[in-house]
Scaffold this motif. Structure first.
Motif, PDB file in Angstrom:
ATOM      1  N   VAL A  20      65.195  43.903  84.094  1.00 34.85           N
ATOM      2  CA  VAL A  20      66.342  44.805  83.848  1.00 34.85           C
ATOM      3  C   VAL A  20      67.449  43.830  83.700  1.00 34.85           C
ATOM      4  CG1 VAL A  20      67.742  46.394  84.951  1.00 34.85           C
ATOM      5  CG2 VAL A  20      65.351  46.622  85.380  1.00 34.85           C
ATOM      6  N   GLY A  21      68.021  43.999  82.499  1.00 30.55           N
ATOM      7  CA  GLY A  21      69.311  43.190  82.120  1.00 30.55           C
ATOM      8  C   GLY A  21      68.870  41.765  81.494  1.00 30.55           C
ATOM      9  N   SER A  22      67.758  41.506  81.449  1.00 29.56           N
ATOM     10  CA  SER A  22      67.146  40.229  80.965  1.00 29.56           C
ATOM     11  C   SER A  22      68.085  39.827  79.713  1.00 29.56           C
ATOM     12  CB  SER A  22      65.862  40.306  80.816  1.00 29.56           C
ATOM     13  OG  SER A  22      65.224  39.077  79.954  1.00 29.56           O
ATOM     14  N   THR A  23      68.194  38.525  79.461  1.00 31.78           N
ATOM     15  CA  THR A  23      68.962  38.079  78.267  1.00 31.78           C
ATOM     16  C   THR A  23      67.778  37.270  77.325  1.00 31.78           C
ATOM     17  OG1 THR A  23      69.306  35.801  79.518  1.00 31.78           O
ATOM     18  CG2 THR A  23      70.882  37.592  79.416  1.00 31.78           C
ATOM     19  N   ASN A  24      66.492  37.805  77.780  1.00 35.77           N
ATOM     20  CA  ASN A  24      65.390  37.061  76.737  1.00 35.77           C
ATOM     21  C   ASN A  24      65.588  37.663  75.430  1.00 35.77           C
ATOM     22  OD1 ASN A  24      64.219  35.523  78.785  1.00 35.77           O
ATOM     23  ND2 ASN A  24      62.656  36.879  79.188  1.00 35.77           N
ATOM     24  N   PRO A  25      66.022  38.969  75.290  1.00 39.23           N
ATOM     25  CA  PRO A  25      66.149  39.466  73.911  1.00 39.23           C
ATOM     26  C   PRO A  25      67.326  38.885  73.235  1.00 39.23           C
ATOM     27  CG  PRO A  25      65.803  41.179  75.273  1.00 39.23           C
ATOM     28  CD  PRO A  25      65.850  39.966  76.181  1.00 39.23           C
ATOM     29  N   ASP A  26      68.406  38.527  73.758  1.00 36.67           N
ATOM     30  CA  ASP A  26      69.512  37.819  73.453  1.00 36.67           C
ATOM     31  C   ASP A  26      69.016  36.553  72.913  1.00 36.67           C
ATOM     32  OD1 ASP A  26      71.610  39.973  74.504  1.00 36.67           O
ATOM     33  OD2 ASP A  26      70.396  39.137  76.274  1.00 36.67           O
ATOM     34  N   GLN A  27      68.426  35.704  73.751  1.00 36.25           N
ATOM     35  CA  GLN A  27      68.030  34.443  73.433  1.00 36.25           C
ATOM     36  C   GLN A  27      67.044  34.280  72.063  1.00 36.25           C
ATOM     37  OE1 GLN A  27      69.699  32.303  75.650  1.00 36.25           O
ATOM     38  NE2 GLN A  27      69.505  31.073  73.624  1.00 36.25           N
ATOM     39  N   GLN A  28      66.429  35.251  71.812  1.00 36.78           N
ATOM     40  CA  GLN A  28      65.760  35.200  70.580  1.00 36.78           C
ATOM     41  C   GLN A  28      66.577  35.605  69.293  1.00 36.78           C
ATOM     42  OE1 GLN A  28      62.803  38.478  70.989  1.00 36.78           O
ATOM     43  NE2 GLN A  28      61.895  37.658  72.909  1.00 36.78           N
TER      44      GLN A  28
END
Length: 457
Positions: free
Chosen positions: A217-225
């Motif tokens: 929840v709220g992870s920045t993994n999608p942002d980093q990609q």
């Protein structure tokens, strides 16, 4: 707010904007726009992304928005977010509609400019060819290349494509908007089943199962990609992230055929914001989803205008309490420092019925209904340490010690329950909040996985 002359290379100025569905503004006057703009501005929002579709009346409402922004005297900015799931884009002539919006407002004082160009975005558009041989040549020859000088566009679309293909858009895009980064969209019932075993684990043993889920929840993994893929294209690509407080939509196959939830528990809005603040050096703009998309239950603004037949799950479910949090977190994102809390506040929210309740509703239960908790979520903004008591019935309450700043709290809710909270300090009650016209209903007349948000003044 001025974005003239700014670029990722030369300036670290950050912006927070909100997605505005022009399609829900049919009855709006300039005064309605003005009211929304003033409220958004007070809540730390710098501008609206104007989602436009095919309705013949929408250009006039866009004009009203720009007029209101100028009248507001706030420096509030606007930019076009072309809804390519609605607008046609198979013929060269279709691009004229997009270009006309750009040229009409390019020099307007409230147009959002970035790197001295007219900022523009989209929802979708990854299949648009505008009569050309490919998507890239379509956007390039019919949109980007035809807009120059004061009309030149800084283009940051939301194309739903794999990040490995970003480089093929070089020369067309100036960045990407990651729409689905707002929610942990991969967390479906089937995902949970595969990761955690039988779905009953969540409902029968929620603490262990949901601890595992909460990290998503709220992870920045999608942002980093996205950031990595944009960085590979060069140093001047802009990344626009999304943040959203909730998601539920409930349309039958005979209408929009959309009936699902995304996991929005575990203080999604606050956690997502906190994680974006942590990586703010890599994020130029955050777009709040949304100001007024009632159909998907992620509206931050007041319930007004013209709903897309979503009244059954929207009316009476105010969300404006989330704007208090928006102001706090937007300031932190834009400045790099969390502001000092100068007023004690509590914001809390709950769905109106148990996740496993059944209802005489022909649309049926939304997909992923099993993955949400029967919980009241609360955020406390405290000027100094104190004691918070959350209650959902006369026999169900929990007391917490809180320090100054933000505390994220929760308490289970059962049928017949309500929402209540107090903040006490030195023997005095400084905040006393309780829901009205709200009861957690074991036998709902229809499925509603939206939430009521209440907040102290």
């Amino acid at each position: 707010m001025s974005a003239r002359g700014l670029s990722k290379r030369s300036n670290s100025t950050k912006y927070v904007v909100a997605h505005f569905m022009v399609g829900n503004s049919y009855p709006y006057t300039v005064d309605n726009w003005l009211s929304d703009i003033q409220l958004a501005h007070q809540s730390g929002i710098d501008g609206f992304a104007l989602n436009v579709g095919t309705d013949s009346w929408q250009p006039q409402q866009v004009a009203n928005a720009y007029e209101a922004a100028q009248q507001s005297g706030t420096g509030f900015k606007l930019f076009m977010s072309f809804d390519m799931s609605s607008l046609p884009c198979s013929a060269a002539a279709d691009a004229a509609t997009l270009r006309n919006y750009i040229t009409t407002y390019a020099t307007h004082p409230n147009q959002f400019l970035y790197d001295d160009r007219v900022f523009a975005s989209t929802f979708s558009g990854e299949s648009c060819t505008f009569g050309q041989g490919s998507v890239v040549s379509g956007w390039s020859s019919q949109f980007i290349q035809q807009l120059s000088g004061t009309n030149a566009v800084y283009f940051v679309p939301s194309f739903f494509v794999d990040t490995s293909t970003f480089s093929t858009y070089k020369g067309v895009i100036d960045g990407m908007f990651n729409w689905n980064s707002a929610w942990p969209v991969q967390v479906t019932t089937s995902y949970v089943t595969s990761v955690l075993g039988a779905i009953g684990n969540i409902l029968q043993n929620p603490s262990s199962a949901l601890t595992t889920l909460s990290s998503l929840v709220g992870s920045t993994n999608p942002d980093q990609q996205y950031i990595n893929a944009l960085n590979a294209m060069g140093s001047n690509q802009t990344y626009m992230a999304a943040v959203s407080p909730w998601f539920f939509t409930h349309y039958s196959p005979q209408t929009y055929n959309k009936n699902w939830i995304y996991l929005s528990d575990d203080h999604l809005y606050a956690k997502r914001w906190e994680n974006l603040v942590q990586i703010r050096d890599q994020v130029e703009i955050v777009e709040c989803l949304t100001w007024n998309d009632y159909g998907e239950s992620h509206y931050l603004g007041p319930i007004e205008g013209d709903q897309p037949n979503s009244q059954a799950w929207v009316d009476g479910f105010d969300h404006t309490g989330w704007l208090n949090l928006t102001s706090y977190y937007a300031t932190a994102f834009k400045t790099g420092s969390y502001p000092t809390v100068t007023k004690d506040q509590i914001v809390m929210w709950s769905r109106p019925h148990p996740a496993l309740a059944t209802a005489p509703d022909p649309v049926g239960q939304p997909q992923n209904f099993q993955i949400t908790e029967d919980t009241v979520w609360a955020i406390v903004l405290a000027t100094s340490s104190g004691t918070v008591t959350l209650s959902t019935s006369s026999s169900q309450s929990q007391t917490f010690s809180v320090s100054s700043g933000v505390s994220k709290l929760s308490i289970p809710i059962s049928p017949g329950g309500y929402m209540a909270a107090t903040l006490s300090r030195n023997g005095q009650t400084v905040v006393d909040l309780k829901s009205t016209n709200f009861t957690f209903n074991a036998n709902p007349p229809s499925y509603n996985f939206n939430v009521l948000v209440i907040s102290s003044d």
